[in-house]
Design a protein around this motif. Structure first.
Motif, PDB file in Angstrom:
ATOM      1  N   LYS A  61       0.828  -1.202   0.000  1.00  0.00           N
ATOM      2  CA  LYS A  61       0.000   0.000   0.000  1.00  0.00           C
ATOM      3  C   LYS A  61       0.866   1.257   0.000  1.00  0.00           C
ATOM      4  O   LYS A  61       0.593   2.202  -0.746  1.00  0.00           O
ATOM      5  CB  LYS A  61      -0.928  -0.008   1.208  1.00  0.00           C
ATOM      6  N   GLU A 101       0.874   3.905  -3.154  1.00  0.00           N
ATOM      7  CA  GLU A 101       0.472   5.300  -2.954  1.00  0.00           C
ATOM      8  C   GLU A 101       1.553   6.271  -3.407  1.00  0.00           C
ATOM      9  O   GLU A 101       1.362   7.482  -3.357  1.00  0.00           O
ATOM     10  CB  GLU A 101       0.137   5.542  -1.481  1.00  0.00           C
ATOM     11  N   ARG A 156      -2.400  -4.315  -6.188  1.00  0.00           N
ATOM     12  CA  ARG A 156      -3.671  -3.676  -5.791  1.00  0.00           C
ATOM     13  C   ARG A 156      -4.689  -4.719  -5.342  1.00  0.00           C
ATOM     14  O   ARG A 156      -5.403  -4.523  -4.366  1.00  0.00           O
ATOM     15  CB  ARG A 156      -4.218  -2.855  -6.951  1.00  0.00           C
ATOM     16  N   VAL A 216      -3.691  -6.026  -1.871  1.00  0.00           N
ATOM     17  CA  VAL A 216      -4.029  -5.070  -0.812  1.00  0.00           C
ATOM     18  C   VAL A 216      -5.530  -5.076  -0.564  1.00  0.00           C
ATOM     19  O   VAL A 216      -5.978  -5.054   0.588  1.00  0.00           O
ATOM     20  CB  VAL A 216      -3.518  -3.647  -1.159  1.00  0.00           C
ATOM     21  N   LYS A 217      -6.298  -5.146  -1.617  1.00  0.00           N
ATOM     22  CA  LYS A 217      -7.768  -5.156  -1.481  1.00  0.00           C
ATOM     23  C   LYS A 217      -8.226  -6.377  -0.681  1.00  0.00           C
ATOM     24  O   LYS A 217      -9.118  -6.267   0.157  1.00  0.00           O
ATOM     25  CB  LYS A 217      -8.398  -5.169  -2.882  1.00  0.00           C
ATOM     26  N   ALA A 235      -6.484  -6.049   3.283  1.00  0.00           N
ATOM     27  CA  ALA A 235      -6.527  -4.818   4.065  1.00  0.00           C
ATOM     28  C   ALA A 235      -7.648  -4.869   5.090  1.00  0.00           C
ATOM     29  O   ALA A 235      -8.616  -5.513   4.935  1.00  0.00           O
ATOM     30  CB  ALA A 235      -6.713  -3.621   3.155  1.00  0.00           C
TER      31      ALA A 235
END
Length: 90
Positions: free
Chosen positions: A9, A13, A83, A86-87, A90
């Motif tokens: 993450k 970012e 991504r 992380v989804k 998280a």
């Protein structure tokens, strides 16, 4: 959130990761090892390394490395995988 997801993450970012801030944000104490082991190898991305030089509060020479995930064409499939990871974590 897992430490691996937190590290992904931070990189996704666009944040710069180094030993000092990696411990604070993810709890991982060895950023160079974990970036290679948790990010580059499993997701097939290249994380850029910028070697920095400075002086400590007391004038001693110090060096460190800043890590950043570049959104180059080569990294795009791995960034999608990151991504998704992380989804899910998280």
């Amino acid at each position: 959130m897992t430490a691996k997801a937190a590290l992904c993450k931070e990189l996704l970012e666009g944040n710069v990761v180094n030993i000092k801030n990696c411990f604070k944000t993810t709890g991982l104490t060895n950023a160079p090892r974990e970036i290679s082991r948790m990010v580059e190898k499993p997701f097939g991305v290249i994380v850029s390394r910028v070697h920095m030089v400075g002086k400590s509060k007391y004038g001693q020479p110090i060096t460190w490395t800043n890590y950043r995930l570049n959104s180059i064409k080569f990294n795009q499939p791995g960034i999608k995988k990151m991504r998704q990871y992380v989804k899910e974590n998280a």
